[in-house]
Motif scaffolding. Structure first.
Motif, PDB file in Angstrom:
ATOM      1  N   VAL A  27      26.792  52.748  49.770  1.00 44.75           N
ATOM      2  CA  VAL A  27      27.163  51.974  48.584  1.00 44.75           C
ATOM      3  C   VAL A  27      26.103  50.894  48.372  1.00 44.75           C
ATOM      4  N   VAL A  29      25.489  47.469  46.956  1.00 46.69           N
ATOM      5  CA  VAL A  29      26.051  46.224  46.433  1.00 46.69           C
ATOM      6  C   VAL A  29      24.874  45.417  45.873  1.00 46.69           C
ATOM      7  N   HIS A  75      33.808  41.120  53.759  1.00 46.19           N
ATOM      8  CA  HIS A  75      34.521  42.401  53.719  1.00 46.19           C
ATOM      9  C   HIS A  75      35.357  42.600  54.976  1.00 46.19           C
ATOM     10  N   LEU A 125      36.203  50.533  49.390  1.00 45.08           N
ATOM     11  CA  LEU A 125      35.356  50.248  48.238  1.00 45.08           C
ATOM     12  C   LEU A 125      36.014  49.289  47.250  1.00 45.08           C
ATOM     13  N   GLU A 126      37.323  49.396  47.110  1.00 43.21           N
ATOM     14  CA  GLU A 126      38.017  48.485  46.197  1.00 43.21           C
ATOM     15  C   GLU A 126      37.914  47.054  46.693  1.00 43.21           C
ATOM     16  N   ALA A 129      34.365  45.702  46.218  1.00 42.82           N
ATOM     17  CA  ALA A 129      34.080  45.277  44.846  1.00 42.82           C
ATOM     18  C   ALA A 129      34.690  43.907  44.551  1.00 42.82           C
ATOM     19  N   ASP A 133      32.490  40.325  43.803  1.00 39.61           N
ATOM     20  CA  ASP A 133      32.656  39.475  42.614  1.00 39.61           C
ATOM     21  C   ASP A 133      33.158  38.079  42.954  1.00 39.61           C
ATOM     22  N   HIS A 193      26.211  55.131  44.747  1.00 37.27           N
ATOM     23  CA  HIS A 193      27.374  54.471  44.163  1.00 37.27           C
ATOM     24  C   HIS A 193      27.110  52.967  44.178  1.00 37.27           C
ATOM     25  N   GLN A 194      27.293  52.318  43.033  1.00 39.66           N
ATOM     26  CA  GLN A 194      26.852  50.928  42.887  1.00 39.66           C
ATOM     27  C   GLN A 194      28.002  50.008  42.537  1.00 39.66           C
ATOM     28  N   ILE A 195      27.995  48.849  43.178  1.00 39.34           N
ATOM     29  CA  ILE A 195      28.878  47.738  42.841  1.00 39.34           C
ATOM     30  C   ILE A 195      27.975  46.579  42.444  1.00 39.34           C
ATOM     31  N   ALA A 197      27.698  42.862  41.765  1.00 40.54           N
ATOM     32  CA  ALA A 197      28.439  41.621  42.008  1.00 40.54           C
ATOM     33  C   ALA A 197      28.252  40.660  40.861  1.00 40.54           C
TER      34      ALA A 197
END
Length: 202
Positions: A27, A29, A75, A125-126, A129, A133, A193-195, A197
């Motif tokens: 992932v 971030v 996290h 992952l939730e 994210a 943020d 897969h990108q998050i 912030a």
């Protein structure tokens, strides 16, 4: 990787920056800097203020290391202290298709937690994210504001588009206002897969 306070060990490296690349299930971030600071750095570059720009780059690289560590610590806040993530981070200065400097961090996070009992626990992952943020981006922004205020004399304050941006001069405020609705996202050198912030952070 630079440590911050706390008993948890630094993240384990996910891949080697010279010879490797992140696994397909990693992932990304992505953590941007405040737009006003990016515009200020662009002005320094375009007007030949290389010394001031070099100092800001040094500050940013140092803070990027702390931010990568923070992704893990926030996290895994409720996990045992011996649990770790696998993270390798990259600092990029530009966004494809965008003029000027837009420094940002890509923190590539492995898909599983290094659990003390050896179990392969998936990264949530939730939660990642939400943490990106609500905690990682504000902390990254505020550390940059504090370091650049102390070392470069920049003045920060609240603006209509951000909780903390460089306050003035007028040309900078107007330029940021013009750019703030642009898509400044970057897929990075390794699309995963990108998050991103900060999209939901004030």
């Amino acid at each position: 990787m630079t440590s911050v306070s706390g008993p948890r060990a630094d993240p384990a490296p996910l891949f080697d920056l010279v010879t490797g690349f992140p696994p397909d299930d990693a992932v990304d971030v992505t953590v941007p800097m405040p737009l006003s600071l990016a515009v200020h750095m662009t002005m320094l570059e375009s007007t030949g203020h290389s010394g001031d720009l070099a100092l800001l780059r040094k500050i940013y690289i140092r803070q990027a290391r702390v931010t990568a560590r923070l992704v893990q610590d926030r996290h895994l806040a409720d996990a045992p202290a011996s649990a770790r993530l696998r993270i390798t981070h990259i600092v990029e200065e530009r966004v494809p298709g965008t003029n000027g400097l837009r420094p940002h961090v890509h923190a590539y996070v492995g898909a599983t937690v290094l659990s003390p009992d050896g179990a392969a626990v998936p990264v949530d992952l939730e939660r990642l994210a939400v943490v990106a943020d609500a905690e990682v981006f504000p902390d990254h922004r505020d550390r940059l504001a504090e370091a650049t205020a102390e070392q470069c004399g920049l003045v920060w304050g609240e603006t209509p588009w951000g909780a903390r941006e460089i306050a003035g001069p007028r040309w900078l405020t107007e330029r940021v206002a013009d750019l703030r609705h642009d898509d400044l996202s970057c897929r990075g050198p390794y699309p995963r897969h990108q998050i991103v912030a900060g999209r939901a952070a004030g």
